[in-house]
Write a protein that holds these residues in place. Structure first.
Motif: not given
Length: 187
Positions: A100-107, A113, A187
């Motif tokens: 989930r943190p990877v999915y929510r990140s904008n990096r 993604k 987001d």
């Protein structure tokens, strides 16, 4: 609620709005599973659960998984496999929750993604089948697990391909709807 002079406010995790969203997603999973029952192991339910776990969280994913399974298995057939399915979906949702943190990140670039999560959706079809096979082999006393698993691999590949295709189609439609109606930030 008071405990020894302390005032504890109950957490309002399941608001009416959130319950309504979960009910709609449960209905969507159920109907999707029934609509695609004629294609073995191809259904949008797993992808919907993945998106719920990625956007809303693992608890919401588990709630919808349990309700969807119970509801759809009332129509498709209830049996010992219902518990196997719920355990397999629990494993898939917990693994998804870790990402989930990877999915929510904008990096990551959005296209990269998206590609990674389409591949992940494919892999969850294989993971689901593997967990089901482990449980069913023990449950039904199957002596040679690997022979049993390999015989069902074609069905797992269909599930995996269906997951990837449904993720490709549903993610851009369902994620904004979930965020909008569950009160989450866009987001």
């Amino acid at each position: 609620m008071e405990t020894r002079g302390l005032r504890i406010k109950p957490r309002k995790y399941f608001s009416v709005q959130r319950i309504a969203v979960l009910a709609a997603l449960t209905a969507m999973s159920h109907v999707g599973r029934l609509l695609f029952q004629f294609i073995p192991n191809v259904q949008p339910m797993t992808t919907i659960l993945l998106l719920i776990a990625l956007v809303m969280g693992t608890v919401d994913g588990l709630v919808v998984a349990l309700l969807s399974l119970l509801l759809s298995n009332m129509f498709l057939g209830m049996g010992p496999w219902t518990m196997s399915q719920f355990i397999a979906f629990t494993v898939v949702i917990l693994v998804t929750g870790c990402l989930r943190p990877v999915y929510r990140s904008n990096r990551l670039q959005p296209l990269l993604k998206r590609g990674l999560f389409i591949a992940f959706a494919f892999l969850t079809g294989l993971l689901y089948g593997f967990v089901i096979s482990i449980i069913d082999a023990r449950l039904f006393g199957i002596a040679n697990f690997w022979v049993y698993y390999l015989q069902g691999l074609s069905f797992d590949l269909l599930h995996a391909a269906g997951n990837a295709a449904f993720f490709l189609i549903l993610e851009p439609i369902l994620v904004p709807l979930i965020k909008k109606h569950s009160g989450l930030s866009l987001d």
